[in-house]
Scaffold this motif. Structure first.
Motif: not given
Length: 345
Positions: A73, A103, A194, A198, A201-202
């Motif tokens: 990420e 990314c 964390h 991320s 979300r993708k």
């Protein structure tokens, strides 16, 4: 393997040796300013990856090239990425970072994403560099997940399969299963939460457009560990039977004995994402691999005190290695192997 590891010359500042402090310090230091140009590179399956090139570019097409592969990420905005890109550019190198699928700032087109063992996109990108700059010396640098990809690619391609003079792997998760266990213990779980946020979300974007049909949003939100995410998302999406199968087949640590390309691995013994004595459980690396281990440094941290300021040791060590490998452009055979590692002092 412990007797074959050379001691790195990194020394943390007094009071800043804690591995989590070292890991997080780069986020608190001033961000390197780098002028960049963006390119979208089309892949064989018609998806795209985003390339970031430092500017101004060297005018000489034979100028050496540093290729950077980022971590999980990560992106050109990651502190280590800007630091390494600026370091290479200041040395007169042409520097380019390849964003793994999805990314960069431009989303990838297909559900297929990237993972720690996905080497095809990196191989394609390097082949395009060879077409554009056939006479330029090229060195690849990988960070964290990108380091695992680079090491695996080097093992797969043998000594002549890549147009590279050398490879530098920084904090690679050599055993993905062991790293997935380590990041699920204690304070390190904060990093896991964390990064998973991320990653999810993708995946949600592909769930919403209907391109993923084996998962729903609610089930995705319940995945709270890398093991669970990789078992339900990464593995089925990329042809693995399970997270265990993925970790076993994608871990570069079990392939170090196959690497013929001159390769430098930089690691910290206190890396919170890797068990402390993991290297002792891995096969002996080949003579082309040099491992430098620092007692401290955290995960891609390595912040030292130099010239009255906190500075990244990685910039100094990578610059030194790039200079060592620099030779007459296009004369890869002049680059010498790193040679057999020396015992720790």
């Amino acid at each position: 393997m412990s007797g074959m590891i050379q001691k790195a010359d990194f020394r943390p500042p007094r009071g800043l040796a804690n591995p989590h402090i070292q890991t997080l310090l780069p986020l608190l230091l001033p961000r390197d300013r780098v002028r960049l140009d963006t390119e979208l590179l089309t892949l064989p399956d018609n998806d795209v990856v985003e390339l970031s090139w430092t500017q101004p570019a060297p005018k000489d097409a034979r100028a050496p090239i540093m290729v950077l592969f980022h971590g999980l990420e990560g992106s050109i905005d990651s502190p280590y990425a800007r630091m390494l890109m600026r370091t290479a550019a200041n040395m007169g190198w042409r520097a380019v970072l390849m964003h793994f699928r999805g990314c960069g700032r431009v989303p990838n087109r297909y559900p297929r994403s990237y993972h720690a063992g996905e080497t095809a996109d990196a191989y394609w990108m390097l082949s395009q560099l060879t077409r554009r700059y056939p006479n330029a010396l090229k060195v690849a640098v990988g960070v964290s997940l990108g380091a695992n990809v680079l090491l695996k690619l080097a093992a797969e391609q043998g000594g002549d399969g890549l147009d590279l003079a050398g490879a530098i792997a920084i904090s690679p998760p050599l055993d993905l299963a062991a790293s997935a266990d380590a990041i699920n213990i204690g304070f390190v779980r904060c990093y896991q939460r964390h990064i998973l946020k991320s990653m999810k979300r993708k995946v949600i974007r592909h769930l919403e457009d209907g391109s993923l049909d084996h998962l729903d949003v609610q089930k995705l939100r319940e995945l709270d560990t890398f093991w669970a995410f990789d078992n339900e998302v990464t593995a089925p999406l990329h042809g693995f039977g399970s997270a265990t199968d993925y970790y076993q087949r994608a871990s570069s640590g079990f392939m170090l004995h196959r690497i013929e390309l001159p390769t430098l691995i930089l690691h910290a013994a206190d890396d919170p994402l890797m068990p402390r004595h993991l290297l002792d459980r891995l096969p002996m690396p080949s003579r082309s691999v040099r491992i430098e281990m620092a007692e401290h440094g955290g995960h891609v941290g390595f912040i030292e005190y130099r010239q009255g300021l906190l500075r990244p040791w990685l910039a100094r060590r990578v610059a030194q290695q790039l200079e060592n490998w620099r030779c007459v452009p296009g004369r890869r055979q002049q680059v010498q192997p790193l040679g057999r590692n020396q015992p720790l002092d």
